[in-house]
Design a protein around this motif. Structure first.
Motif, PDB file in Angstrom:
ATOM      1  N   CYS A  25       0.838  -1.199   0.000  1.00 48.77           N
ATOM      2  CA  CYS A  25       0.000   0.000   0.000  1.00 48.77           C
ATOM      3  C   CYS A  25       0.871   1.247   0.000  1.00 48.77           C
ATOM      4  O   CYS A  25       2.060   1.197   0.311  1.00 48.77           O
ATOM      5  CB  CYS A  25      -0.908   0.011   1.231  1.00 48.77           C
ATOM      6  SG  CYS A  25      -2.177  -1.260   1.183  1.00 48.77           S
ATOM      7  N   SER A  61      -5.294   1.925  -1.910  1.00 48.54           N
ATOM      8  CA  SER A  61      -6.433   1.402  -1.166  1.00 48.54           C
ATOM      9  C   SER A  61      -7.355   2.550  -0.787  1.00 48.54           C
ATOM     10  O   SER A  61      -6.912   3.588  -0.299  1.00 48.54           O
ATOM     11  CB  SER A  61      -5.954   0.697   0.103  1.00 48.54           C
ATOM     12  OG  SER A  61      -7.053   0.302   0.880  1.00 48.54           O
ATOM     13  N   SER A  62      -8.653   2.346  -1.006  1.00 45.69           N
ATOM     14  CA  SER A  62      -9.626   3.362  -0.594  1.00 45.69           C
ATOM     15  C   SER A  62     -10.363   2.924   0.667  1.00 45.69           C
ATOM     16  O   SER A  62     -11.297   3.581   1.105  1.00 45.69           O
ATOM     17  CB  SER A  62     -10.632   3.611  -1.725  1.00 45.69           C
ATOM     18  OG  SER A  62     -11.440   2.472  -1.917  1.00 45.69           O
ATOM     19  N   THR A  88     -15.305   1.107   1.629  1.00 39.17           N
ATOM     20  CA  THR A  88     -14.400   1.234   0.495  1.00 39.17           C
ATOM     21  C   THR A  88     -15.119   1.927  -0.651  1.00 39.17           C
ATOM     22  O   THR A  88     -16.342   1.857  -0.761  1.00 39.17           O
ATOM     23  CB  THR A  88     -13.863  -0.143   0.048  1.00 39.17           C
ATOM     24  OG1 THR A  88     -12.975   0.055  -1.038  1.00 39.17           O
ATOM     25  CG2 THR A  88     -14.982  -1.075  -0.371  1.00 39.17           C
ATOM     26  N   GLU A 106     -12.631  -4.229  -3.771  1.00 38.11           N
ATOM     27  CA  GLU A 106     -11.420  -4.044  -2.983  1.00 38.11           C
ATOM     28  C   GLU A 106     -11.461  -4.893  -1.720  1.00 38.11           C
ATOM     29  O   GLU A 106     -12.512  -5.085  -1.110  1.00 38.11           O
ATOM     30  CB  GLU A 106     -11.265  -2.573  -2.608  1.00 38.11           C
ATOM     31  CG  GLU A 106      -9.945  -2.270  -1.972  1.00 38.11           C
ATOM     32  CD  GLU A 106      -9.696  -0.779  -1.871  1.00 38.11           C
ATOM     33  OE1 GLU A 106      -8.713  -0.428  -1.255  1.00 38.11           O
ATOM     34  OE2 GLU A 106     -10.472   0.014  -2.402  1.00 38.11           O
ATOM     35  N   ILE A 138      -9.345  -5.901   2.103  1.00 38.98           N
ATOM     36  CA  ILE A 138      -8.358  -5.432   3.081  1.00 38.98           C
ATOM     37  C   ILE A 138      -7.800  -6.624   3.823  1.00 38.98           C
ATOM     38  O   ILE A 138      -8.355  -7.687   3.840  1.00 38.98           O
ATOM     39  CB  ILE A 138      -8.942  -4.420   4.087  1.00 38.98           C
ATOM     40  CG1 ILE A 138     -10.124  -5.020   4.828  1.00 38.98           C
ATOM     41  CG2 ILE A 138      -9.320  -3.140   3.388  1.00 38.98           C
ATOM     42  CD1 ILE A 138     -10.561  -4.223   6.019  1.00 38.98           C
TER      43      ILE A 138
END
Length: 194
Positions: free
Chosen positions: A68, A159-160, A187, A192, A194
């Motif tokens: 990230c 990453s959002s 997100t 996506e 995590i």
């Protein structure tokens, strides 16, 4: 020849002796026999044959996966000098050289019959896939020169994902008890993780 891998060499009629047991496993030895000046056998708890110098760098690839933003990862490769002689080692990066760093002086002498761990750091500076080649050159410019390429790969992802809370307060917590508090993550991208 003798106890505890005892193989020694003298070039001055016994004034000085040098251990020559590179590659021999721990154990006792019974006999040594050379069929010519360069080729010989040692026997005892195992059977060993002299060979040409060998140099290794393992593994042949370091894959740092996804990192990230502002992240860093470190992995290790192992250099091996299977030679009775000191070896000069030089390492050089090609490719995305701003994203990978060798965490050791890139030129050094390596002791005979030794291994050396070398740490490599991946700190990507821009989004996307990154790759480089770490050239490990043993004894450059000599008859014993050998070059080994290590492929380095990694990727910087964006990453959002973010948690719905930035602080959690748990009161009281008793020693030996487990307190679980669920946290919701959000997100902006549909697939996506995590």
């Amino acid at each position: 020849c003798g106890n505890e891998r005892g193989v020694y060499y003298t070039s001055d009629a016994g004034q000085t002796w040098e251990a020559k047991n590179c590659g021999i496993e721990p154990g006792d030895l019974d006999d040594i026999w050379f069929i010519n000046p360069d080729e010989g056998w040692v026997v005892g708890d195992g059977v060993y044959k002299t060979s040409e110098d060998k140099y290794y760098a393992t593994p042949s690839q370091l894959n740092f996966e996804d990192i990230c933003l502002n992240g860093t990862d470190i992995d290790t490769l192992l250099l091996t000098n299977k030679s009775f002689d000191m070896s000069t080692v030089r390492m050089q990066l090609t490719g995305d050289i701003n994203d990978f760093t060798v965490l050791i002086n890139p030129t050094f002498d390596m002791q005979p019959c030794k291994e050396l761990p070398v740490r490599v750091q991946f700190s990507p500076t821009s989004l996307g896939d990154k790759s480089a080649v770490l050239k490990v050159i043993f004894n450059e410019g000599t008859a014993r020169e050998e070059e080994i390429d290590i492929v380095l790969t990694g990727s910087l992802i964006e990453s959002s994902a973010y948690p719905n809370l930035t602080e959690i307060e748990v009161n009281p917590v008793r020693v030996g008890e487990v307190e679980k508090i669920p946290m919701i993550w959000n997100t902006e991208n549909e697939f996506e993780e995590i």
